[in-house]
Design an enzyme around this catalytic site. Structure first.
Site, PDB file in Angstrom:
ATOM      1  N   ALA A 150     -22.910 -14.552 -34.849  1.00 38.05           N
ATOM      2  CA  ALA A 150     -24.101 -14.768 -36.041  1.00 38.05           C
ATOM      3  C   ALA A 150     -24.990 -14.060 -35.763  1.00 38.05           C
ATOM      4  O   ALA A 150     -26.403 -14.395 -36.184  1.00 38.05           O
ATOM      5  CB  ALA A 150     -24.665 -16.298 -35.549  1.00 38.05           C
ATOM      6  N   SER A 151     -25.318 -12.806 -34.759  1.00 44.13           N
ATOM      7  CA  SER A 151     -26.412 -11.954 -34.678  1.00 44.13           C
ATOM      8  C   SER A 151     -26.183 -10.314 -35.451  1.00 44.13           C
ATOM      9  O   SER A 151     -25.105 -10.636 -36.272  1.00 44.13           O
ATOM     10  CB  SER A 151     -25.920 -11.072 -33.341  1.00 44.13           C
ATOM     11  N   HIS A 152     -26.676 -10.442 -35.633  1.00 47.16           N
ATOM     12  CA  HIS A 152     -26.870  -9.018 -36.495  1.00 47.16           C
ATOM     13  C   HIS A 152     -26.525  -7.580 -36.327  1.00 47.16           C
ATOM     14  O   HIS A 152     -26.522  -6.160 -36.606  1.00 47.16           O
ATOM     15  CB  HIS A 152     -28.101  -8.255 -37.929  1.00 47.16           C
TER      16      HIS A 152
END
Length: 153
Positions: A150-152
């Site tokens: 879910a990280s960018h």
């Protein structure tokens, strides 16, 4: 219900096999509750792959993150690699995942789709950061890499 016929048809498909019982029950619950707003949100469009990858709220439906949307996106990658990839007879993909809810299962789902397409898959056995996936893709000369996060990054 007063939803558009196209949306009602999609909902009907999702409460039948081959969708798993948990998914079917989630949708049936919304139907029985008459939650048209939520059903519309889940089925008015398909979750799109964008510059940040495949992102969305987790749950059952075409416009949600779930094993079916992950599988669909992965099949798209497999199709692309088989058509455009270098050395199409020896395609491979590295897959990493993080500790967020569902990451391990989504990574395994992606690996299964790729394997079903005859694409060799290197699935990390435990959590890995995105830079390690990047290294693995280059080191193993893989055709592509997938990181479930879910990280960018």
């Amino acid at each position: 219900m007063t939803l558009e016929p196209q949306i009602q048809e999609k909902i009907e498909r999702w409460i039948q096999p081959p969708y798993d019982e948990k998914t079917r029950e989630e949708i049936r619950h919304l139907v029985e509750a008459g939650n048209e707003k939520e059903l519309y949100e889940r089925f008015y469009a398909e979750l799109q792959f964008g510059t940040g990858g495949l992102r969305g709220i987790m749950g059952a439906g075409l416009n949600r993150m779930n094993k079916y949307t992950v599988a669909r996106a992965t099949q798209g990658l497999a199709d692309y690699l088989k058509e455009h990839g270098d050395n199409r007879d020896d395609l491979s993909v590295c897959i990493a995942f993080d500790s967020r809810h569902g990451s391990t299962e989504f990574a395994r789902d992606a690996a299964s789709v790729l394997a079903g397409n005859g694409i060799r898959t290197f699935l990390f056995p435990e959590l890995r950061p995105t830079p390690e996936l990047s290294f693995a893709v280059r080191h193993l000369k893989a055709s592509a890499g997938i990181v479930v996060t879910a990280s960018h990054n």
